[in-house]
Design an enzyme around this catalytic site. Structure first.
Site, PDB file in Angstrom:
ATOM      1  N   HIS A   1      -3.696   6.011   3.535  1.00  0.00           N
ATOM      2  CA  HIS A   1      -4.389   4.811   3.051  1.00  0.00           C
ATOM      3  C   HIS A   1      -3.741   3.521   3.566  1.00  0.00           C
ATOM      4  O   HIS A   1      -4.434   2.596   4.002  1.00  0.00           O
ATOM      5  CB  HIS A   1      -4.369   4.867   1.515  1.00  0.00           C
ATOM      6  CG  HIS A   1      -5.240   3.886   0.812  1.00  0.00           C
ATOM      7  ND1 HIS A   1      -4.835   2.605   0.549  1.00  0.00           N
ATOM      8  CD2 HIS A   1      -6.485   3.999   0.289  1.00  0.00           C
ATOM      9  CE1 HIS A   1      -5.810   1.972  -0.115  1.00  0.00           C
ATOM     10  NE2 HIS A   1      -6.814   2.797  -0.285  1.00  0.00           N
TER      11      HIS A   1
ATOM     12  N   ASP B   1       0.845  -1.196   0.000  1.00  0.00           N
ATOM     13  CA  ASP B   1       0.000   0.000   0.000  1.00  0.00           C
ATOM     14  C   ASP B   1       0.879   1.244   0.000  1.00  0.00           C
ATOM     15  O   ASP B   1       1.983   1.207  -0.564  1.00  0.00           O
ATOM     16  CB  ASP B   1      -0.931  -0.062   1.232  1.00  0.00           C
ATOM     17  CG  ASP B   1      -2.263   0.621   0.983  1.00  0.00           C
ATOM     18  OD1 ASP B   1      -2.253   1.844   0.805  1.00  0.00           O
ATOM     19  OD2 ASP B   1      -3.297  -0.062   0.965  1.00  0.00           O
TER      20      ASP B   1
ATOM     21  N   SER C   1     -11.106  -0.825  -0.816  1.00  0.00           N
ATOM     22  CA  SER C   1      -9.810  -0.801  -0.119  1.00  0.00           C
ATOM     23  C   SER C   1      -9.960  -1.102   1.363  1.00  0.00           C
ATOM     24  O   SER C   1      -9.038  -1.644   1.974  1.00  0.00           O
ATOM     25  CB  SER C   1      -9.186   0.595  -0.204  1.00  0.00           C
ATOM     26  OG  SER C   1      -8.566   0.793  -1.428  1.00  0.00           O
TER      27      SER C   1
END
Ligand SMILES: *[C@@H]1O[C@H](CO)[C@@H](O)[C@H](O)[C@H]1NC(C)=O
Ligand SMILES: *[C@@H]1O[C@H](CO)[C@@H](O)[C@H](O)[C@H]1NC(C)=O
Ligand SMILES: *[C@@H]1O[C@H](CO)[C@@H](O)[C@H](O)[C@H]1NC(C)=O
Ligand SMILES: *[C@@H]1O[C@H](CO)[C@@H](O)[C@H](O)[C@H]1NC(C)=O
Ligand SMILES: *[C@@H]1O[C@H](CO)[C@@H](O)[C@H](O)[C@H]1NC(C)=O
Ligand SMILES: *[C@@H]1O[C@H](CO)[C@@H](O)[C@H](O)[C@H]1NC(C)=O
Ligand SMILES: *[C@@H]1O[C@H](CO)[C@@H](O)[C@H](O)[C@H]1NC(C)=O
Ligand SMILES: *[C@@H]1O[C@H](CO)[C@@H](O)[C@H](O)[C@H]1NC(C)=O
Ligand SMILES: *[C@@H]1O[C@H](CO)[C@@H](O)[C@H](O)[C@H]1NC(C)=O
Ligand SMILES: *[C@@H]1O[C@H](CO)[C@@H](O)[C@H](O)[C@H]1NC(C)=O
Ligand SMILES: *[C@@H]1O[C@H](CO)[C@@H](O)[C@H](O)[C@H]1NC(C)=O
Length: 734
Positions: free
Chosen positions: A196, A138, A518
């Site tokens: 994220h 990520d 996600s």
């Protein structure tokens, strides 16, 4: 409409500026991937072999200057900066499976665990759980987050062969046991500046942290699904995520010895498995017993929009939890409207003047463009200090940056995103009420209230944005596989990331809400690790099967299983499935033969002397691939009959008898032969045939049913789902 798309994208995806690809001449160099399959059996220097190959297509230049990365730890290949001509030439060399441009990938942007019924880890399981290592591909992590504190953790598990190479100012600990990054920029590191990656890693395996909230909203204990597990960080996204970086991370993570890979990103298009880095990397992970869990994408509700298609991937859709976040707007006429947004701004009780975006635009912007408040349309002088009404989420950015006090936005998706200034997001009907009030009086005004949490008894339902199947490459392999919470998920964030992801929003937060497949992906990754901690010897396919067949059925979308897969994950049932649909590497290789890969390429990919059967098996036998779900394509207005063969392996009670049942009210007539199967021992296999008869269904319908085996203790359910469409529609690549 490009702007609108851009903002929508920003809302799910915190990283990745949406650069427009510059089309150029053939002489331009671009990074290409040269994929060469499995590692060779003979021991020779792959790096110099790669340089040699490269030198042959470059005239006088030094190959070293054009080699980007050699993949040589877990599979064979390299990335190099090549012209189209050079790429074509290298593609003809011996040993090459495929050559493709390194494309850009997108990130598919706590209460959820209680909602799923996963209890806090017990003492007994935590010892094994703490030997589990999750590889997170990520945007990196913020290692100092409370979610990654290593208090109470012992040294890294013995099997760990990775390293902490997180770059400048990045320190690992006994929770974050490894870190790597793939950017060649100076000062690059595995530190998460976007948020994220920290969110994904903490959702999967973050510690229990009390008293977390986003500016006081949804206060409670945040925790990952397997809080005792370890995290290995592979930062594949910086300002963007690339195929070359993702392959680099697979090459490393497999060799480093992770137990599972979670990857909340993907392409916006569908590619052949041999040109898709996630499909390639996860194939080699599967060979080593490592399951890869992947987000299905945020391109719903369009059919065929999911990009996570390989049969060895575990592809995840996003659904809601029973906690939703709403906010209210109180209009000057006494009417109160309910909208959706994560609005942390507290009103002081004063009503603020309203202005309609279309009436506050510069003269160049007219009609729908002005009403949408697209970029460079709002006149800052006319919106300053006011609440602006706009028909597009572009106003989250444009209104904020133009100095408006707040905004009321029309957006018909069922989700609340973090807003950078007081904003309520309304559906069409509600927005119309606000708009007609604003246009009905000379000095309209309103007050936007701070968000509140509500209990949503309709949960779970699938989100609108979650990408849909059927599978554009192999329609008989149902995708997505499963659904998990991906709506308004609170988890760790990067304190240097913007709280809303909107430029200019300077608020910093250690925890925030994000929405997207996600966020669903690391939920499933955690459950898979949880299952593996009980069954360390299970294959990736067995773990996937156990989670799919024990999931809770969903309903409520017209795409049915092509929206939510088998159903919503149930972690407790998943550890004890009774029967599993197992698959080996040979089964996957055989599938590749059937769908058209030839023996030379199959041998390179599998690294052995596998031969596709000389009389190529019928394409129609793909339906008998031992997947835990049964999917099929039928023609509109034509009745059909199809038989599926499946084999289950007993992992429940040694001595057991299972009976099958099918729902009585169904569009499909389903018969299973035999109706009863008995086992005398563990790991014994039994096969059965499922006969499915369907009538005439109209174009574009999805019909489904299911079958369920039970021994009185275990329930083993497989969905049966049929896509009814014109054949040309199913294989069009998007
Ligand atoms: C590839 O080569 C081009 C010049 O053709 C250069 O601009 C670019 O920076 C190079 N990319 C990499 C990753 O080396
Ligand atoms: C190192 O990271 C910590 C993270 O909290 C930060 O406070 C510090 O300023 C960083 N140091 C450097 C030199 O970047
Ligand atoms: C890297 O860090 C050094 C020292 O902090 C700084 O001078 C330099 O500009 C940075 N380089 C980049 C590319 O950010
Ligand atoms: C309330 O907030 C508005 C907008 O910021 C401001 O103009 C007004 O003076 C405030 N009123 C009070 C009573 O603080
Ligand atoms: C939208 O959200 C509401 C409120 O939580 C929920 O009850 C409803 O079912 C959702 N509708 C759809 C179409 O998802
Ligand atoms: C506002 O009202 C006027 C007159 O009633 C009408 O012509 C106009 O279309 C309305 N504008 C909007 C944005 O609704
Ligand atoms: C995809 O793979 C199949 C099977 O090898 C091949 O026939 C087809 O040409 C490939 N398609 C593309 C677009 O490369
Ligand atoms: C494949 O290789 C193995 C040894 O590596 C050998 O025993 C086997 O006979 C070979 N099979 C075929 C079909 O060539
Ligand atoms: C399909 O299965 C049914 C029931 O087992 C059987 O009677 C029939 O012959 C099968 N048809 C084909 C084409 O295999
Ligand atoms: C297996 O189950 C059958 C039927 O329930 C029972 O009659 C038999 O004794 C069992 N055998 C063993 C070895 O437990
Ligand atoms: C399904 O079974 C029912 C009841 O036996 C029958 O009436 C119906 O025609 C069957 N449908 C098809 C498509 O064969």
């Amino acid at each position: 409409m490009a702007n609108w798309k851009f903002v929508l994208f920003c809302m799910f995806v915190i990283l990745g500026t949406n650069n427009v690809l510059v089309s150029g001449t053939n002489d331009d160099r671009k990074v290409h991937i040269i994929y060469m399959g499995s590692l060779p059996k003979e021991d020779y220097s792959l790096a110099s072999h790669h340089l040699n190959m490269l030198q042959q297509v470059l005239d006088d230049d030094f190959a070293e200057n054009f080699l980007v990365t050699s993949y040589k730890r877990s599979f064979n290949g390299f990335a190099a900066n090549l012209t189209d001509k050079e790429a074509e030439n290298i593609g003809r060399m011996e040993g090459v499976v495929s050559v493709f441009e390194s494309k850009k990938l997108q990130l598919h942007t706590t209460r959820s665990w209680d909602f799923l019924g996963l209890p806090e880890t017990t003492k007994e399981t935590s010892a094994i759980e703490s030997d589990m290592i999750i590889g997170v591909f990520d945007s990196g992590v913020w290692p100092e987050s409370d979610s990654f504190n290593d208090e109470g953790f012992g040294p890294s598990p013995k099997k760990w062969k990775g390293t902490c190479a997180g770059g400048k100012n990045f320190t690992c600990n006994n929770k974050i046991i490894g870190a790597r990054y793939y950017s060649k920029d100076n000062n690059a590191s595995a530190r998460d500046d976007a948020g994220h990656g920290s969110h994904a890693a903490s959702t999967a395996a973050g510690n229990k942290v009390k008293g977390t909230s986003f500016n006081g909203i949804a206060e409670g204990t945040a925790r990952g699904g397997v809080p005792s597990a370890r995290i290995a960080v592979y930062k594949v996204c910086d300002s963007r995520c690339t195929d070359a970086a993702v392959l680099g991370a697979f090459d490393d993570a497999i060799a480093d010895g992770v137990d599972l890979i979670t990857i909340s990103l993907g392409s916006n298009s569908q590619y052949n498995f041999t040109e898709d880095p996630i499909a390639i990397g996860s194939f080699h992970a599967m060979e080593k017993g490592i399951l890869t869990v992947n987000s299905g994408g945020n391109n719903g509700p369009l059919k065929h929009s999911t990009v996570s298609l390989a049969p060895w991937l575990f592809s995840v859709a996003a659904s809601s939890t029973d906690r939703r976040i709403i906010d209210k707007v109180s209009l000057g006429n006494g009417v109160t409207l309910t909208g959706q947004s994560v609005n942390t701004f507290t009103s002081n009780g004063t009503k603020i003047p309203l202005v309609i975006g279309e009436h506050a635009s510069i003269p160049n912007c007219k009609g729908p463009i002005a009403a949408a408040c697209f970029e460079n349309c709002l006149d800052p002088k006319q919106v300053e200090g006011k609440i602006v009404l706009c028909t597009s989420p572009a106003a989250l950015e444009t209104g904020f940056q133009s100095g408006a006090f707040g905004s009321i936005i029309l957006y018909d998706k069922n989700m609340s995103v973090v807003v950078p200034y007081p904003t309520s997001i309304l559906d069409t009907q509600t927005y119309t009420l606000a708009l007609s009030y604003a246009n009905s009086t000379t000095s309209p005004q309103a007050e936007i209230l701070r968000s509140e949490t509500i209990i949503d008894t309709n949960a779970p339902y699938l989100t609108d944005f979650s990408s849909r199947g059927p599978n554009a490459i192999v329609p008989e392999i149902m995708k997505p596989d499963i659904t998990a919470p991906g709506l308004e998920i609170l988890a760790a964030y990067s304190p240097i990331g913007s709280a809303s992801g909107i430029g200019g929003d300077k608020r910093s937060s250690k925890y925030t809400f994000l929405t997207g497949t996600s966020m669903a992906c690391p939920h499933v990754a955690a459950i898979a690790v949880y299952v593996k901690s009980f069954h360390p010897d299970w294959s990736p396919a067995a773990i996937k099967s156990s989670i799919m067949t024990t999931s809770t059925p969903m309903k409520g979308t017209e795409d049915k299983e092509f929206a939510y897969g088998s159903g919503q994950v149930n972690p407790i049932k998943a550890i004890n499935p009774g029967l599993i649909f197992d698959l080996s590497k040979d089964d996957y290789v055989n599938l590749l033969c059937i769908i058209g890969y030839d023996t030379p390429n199959i041998r390179k990919i599998s690294g052995d002397n596998t031969t596709c059967p000389s009389s190529t098996p019928q394409r129609s036998t793909v339906k008998d691939f031992n997947y835990p779900a049964l999917a099929f394509h039928a023609h509109p207005n034509q009745p059909f009959v199809v038989n599926f063969t499946r084999t289950v392996t007993n992992v429940g009670f040694a001595n057991s008898t299972y009976k099958v049942s099918v729902p009585t009210s169904s569009d499909l007539n389903v018969t299973v032969v035999p109706q009863v199967i008995s086992f005398k021992s563990l790991n014994e296999k039994q096969s059965f045939v499922v006969n499915v008869v369907g009538g005439k269904f109209p174009q574009e319908s999805v019909v489904s049913s299911s079958l369920e085996w039970t021994d009185g203790t275990h329930n083993v359910r497989s969905p049966i789902v049929v896509d009814v469409s014109q054949p040309e529609e199913r294989s069009h690549f998007m």
